[in-house]
Design an enzyme around this catalytic site. Structure first.
Site, PDB file in Angstrom:
ATOM      1  N   GLU B  61      -5.497  -5.868  -6.439  1.00  0.00           N
ATOM      2  CA  GLU B  61      -5.149  -6.787  -5.228  1.00  0.00           C
ATOM      3  C   GLU B  61      -6.329  -6.934  -4.377  1.00  0.00           C
ATOM      4  OE1 GLU B  61      -3.323  -4.021  -6.123  1.00  0.00           O
ATOM      5  OE2 GLU B  61      -1.559  -4.754  -6.744  1.00  0.00           O
ATOM      6  N   HIS B 130       8.677  -0.451  -0.319  1.00  0.00           N
ATOM      7  CA  HIS B 130       8.806  -1.893  -0.782  1.00  0.00           C
ATOM      8  C   HIS B 130       9.726  -2.616  -0.054  1.00  0.00           C
ATOM      9  CE1 HIS B 130       7.141  -0.222  -4.540  1.00  0.00           C
ATOM     10  NE2 HIS B 130       7.264  -1.679  -5.066  1.00  0.00           N
TER      11      HIS B 130
END
Lengths: 326, 327
Positions: B61, B130
């Site tokens: 990322e 999440h």
């Protein structure tokens, strides 16, 4: 003959124990998959089916007080570390009797009693934590080790490189096990790495490394015995790449259109449980009746875990605010 | 002419149109090309535009964000997809230290026309790592524009405006919204960044919301209408810069405000909106400003606990009734 090869002489009980644990994981995962489609389990569900030999081969070679840390594909390793299928299934159900009291879910299994340190949902998230565990082991001067499992996707995260440098620099008793199942979600590992041979990722940190057939539990166990012995003795990190394959999608919602039916079937011919079963039979260590009995016993155990989970209560509303302190 | 399409399709249209419109636009991210996007937002684009314009990446990322920023420094217009907002945390240094600051600290020599698209999600039992809403983190940073559309039309119009904007944009989508449908005008559609939208006119109270919580706010307003409470619903759409003018205009009209947000209350979006109201419309207020937000805990997995942690239309309606003295 060196000490570790002597230790690799396994008893029939040990061999059958490994077979049973793999079978237990397989049955647990198949049942989880079924229960997910029935809506009993929510969120993400990443199954370990196909990779059982890696977790079982390594964890069976650990002592009880050693540590294991995993990723979101964590059910199999947690079972191998000794957590009961009741406690794990109840966690998947979100029940208060779950190993994380229903608050973690499938990706966040933790078992402090058995040295299972998670259950980490972010790719590579457990890798630096394992370095910290290694640091604490060295600090406390015990002879424990920690095994950290992660997938091929994780080697491309910055965290992987930072942690590998630190464990090598400081000589920490951490064993990194790369479970290369060939795909990071839908991306083939070779499409994501400048070098297809992922074990070389450890070479620039000069970490002792070895590759193993992750579909063969005996091969894994042998490498595990040797690796754990060395790390326990010299306190230095090790890096193992286990080549394996997941039969199911990345998670249960992944249709897996990026690979062919034939490829999956080709890998299933090397199924670790089937191979172990054949090995035991060929060496007259098990009969068909005993295999049948083991399967029935495990099937009953999993059914009991499901019933236990069904009958357990959800956490009370008050649980929403427990274990939060700020 | 308008078509009834999903939020996901609206985003896909915006991407396709902008890829067609400008050869400097490209998409980069995990699983965006061959897989078609983890949430299928980029579906079909790889086939149409090829591997140079729709680029699959390793799971890296920070590297991905840096690639977008570096390319933007040379004048390209990258649309970076981060698979979920949770993974943007690994790219935080690039986003906050580079994307947000390069124009300013280079004395205006560089612009960063990059869009970072990413979905947030709540209520799907994805667990603590999440299921989080980090809009306030990004909205805190000078140098980032933060957008959080709730409807398909806003998603399309704001994404197109974002891609044409010359500054870095955090474009927050929502997993809960991808499948929702709405009317989207056909052809070019641009919605101005920094403008809130009155989604429902009313005179009794202002209900301020955005993204997935706007859907709950609209439901609450429907319920309350039947009880004789006429709610005005204001959709912020852009979280930085906030449209103070629209917020104040509505509160000056209704004299009361409730904020419904899907983030944590402490230092959250509602705190900023409340501050705008208190400093710009204090004398107009007939009641305290009330915030309805997430429970201040990491999101639990267990369904009943998760349900208890996320505000519903009923919770919002209850907060409104209380202020109206009808609770």
């Amino acid at each position: 003959m060196s000490l570790y090869t002597e230790r690799m002489i396994l008893s029939r009980d040990q061999l059958i124990g490994m077979y049973q644990t793999m079978q237990r994981i397989r049955s647990f995962e198949e049942k989880s998959s079924e229960l997910y489609t029935k809506g009993k389990i929510g969120g993400f569900l990443h199954l370990y089916i196909g990779q059982e030999a890696v977790g079982v081969g390594f964890i069976s070679a650990l002592k009880e007080d050693d540590y294991v840390i995993g990723s979101y594909r964590d059910h199999g390793q947690c079972i191998a570390k000794g957590t009961s299928t009741r406690e794990i299934m109840a966690e998947l159900f979100g029940k208060s009797t779950g190993i994380s009291r229903g608050k973690g879910g499938s990706m966040h299994l933790f078992d402090v009693k058995r040295g299972f340190l998670g259950g980490h949902g972010i790719v590579g998230g457990g890798i630096p934590v394992a370095a910290g565990v290694g640091l604490a082991i060295r600090y406390k001067k015990t002879d424990q080790v920690v095994i950290c499992f992660f997938g091929d996707g994780a080697v491309n995260e910055g965290a992987f490189h930072e942690a590998l440098n630190m464990v090598a620099l400081w000589k920490l008793p951490v064993i990194y096990v790369l479970e290369n199942n060939l795909y990071g979600m839908g991306t083939a590992a070779y499409r994501a790495s400048s070098i297809p041979d992922l074990i070389r990722r450890a070479s620039c940190y000069d970490i002792d490394r070895e590759q193993v057939d992750g579909m063969d539990v005996l091969a894994v166990r042998e490498v595990a015995e040797r690796t754990i012995y060395k790390t326990r003795t010299d306190k230095e990190p090790r890096f193992i790449e286990a080549i394996t394959y997941r039969y199911r999608g990345h998670s249960i919602s992944d249709p897996g259109a990026y690979r062919t039916r034939e490829e999956i079937e080709e890998w299933q011919k090397r199924d670790p449980i089937m191979r172990m079963e054949n090995y035991l039979k060929e060496n007259s260590m098990i009969t068909d009746d005993e295999i049948k009995a083991i399967r029935e016993e495990i099937s009953a155990e999993i059914q009991d875990a499901v019933e236990f989970s069904e009958n357990s209560p959800f956490p009370s509303k008050e649980e929403l605010y427990t274990d939060i302190y700020a | 002419m308008a078509a009834n399409i999903t939020y996901r399709e609206a985003l896909n249209q915006a991407l396709r149109e902008e890829l067609q419109n400008n050869p400097d636009v490209f998409i980069i991210g995990e699983e965006v090309a061959q897989y078609g996007g983890a949430y299928k937002v980029t579906e079909g684009l790889y086939k149409e535009f090829g591997p140079e314009r729709v680029v699959d990446t390793p799971i890296s990322e920070e590297g991905i964000a840096g690639c977008g920023i570096g390319a933007a420094m040379l004048g390209l217009r990258p649309v970076v997809e981060m698979m979920t907002v949770n993974f943007t945390l690994l790219a935080m240094d690039q986003i906050v230290n580079n994307a947000a600051k390069l124009r300013y600290m280079s004395g205006g020599q560089f612009q960063i026309p990059a869009v970072i698209r990413t979905p947030q999600s709540l209520g799907l039992q994805l667990g603590a790592q999440h299921s989080q809403s980090l809009e306030a983190w990004y909205a805190h940073v000078p140098g980032l524009k933060v957008i959080a559309p709730a409807t398909p039309a806003d998603a399309k119009g704001l994404l197109k405006s974002s891609i044409r904007d010359n500054n870095p944009i955090i474009f927050l989508e929502n997993e809960m919204l991808y499948g929702t449908k709405g009317e989207v005008p056909e052809g070019e559609l641009f919605i101005p960044i920094g403008k809130a939208d009155v989604k429902r006119q009313g005179k009794d109270i202002t209900l301020i919301s955005y993204s997935m919580m706007l859907i709950q706010a609209m439901k609450a307003a429907d319920t309350l209408a039947k009880e004789g409470i006429d709610v005005e619903v204001l959709d912020l759409r852009t979280l930085r810069p906030l449209d103070a003018e629209s917020i104040l205009a509505s509160v000056k009209k209704t004299h009361k405000a409730v904020i419904a947000e899907a983030d944590w209350k402490s230092c959250g979006m509602g705190a900023e909106v409340t501050s705008i109201i208190l400093s710009g419309a204090f004398d107009y207020l007939d009641a305290p400003v009330v915030r309805v937000a997430l429970a201040e805990v990491p999101m639990p997995y267990s369904k009943p606990l998760e349900k208890a942690a996320i505000p519903t239309a009923d919770d919002i309606a209850a907060a409104v009734r209380k202020i109206m003295g009808k609770g």
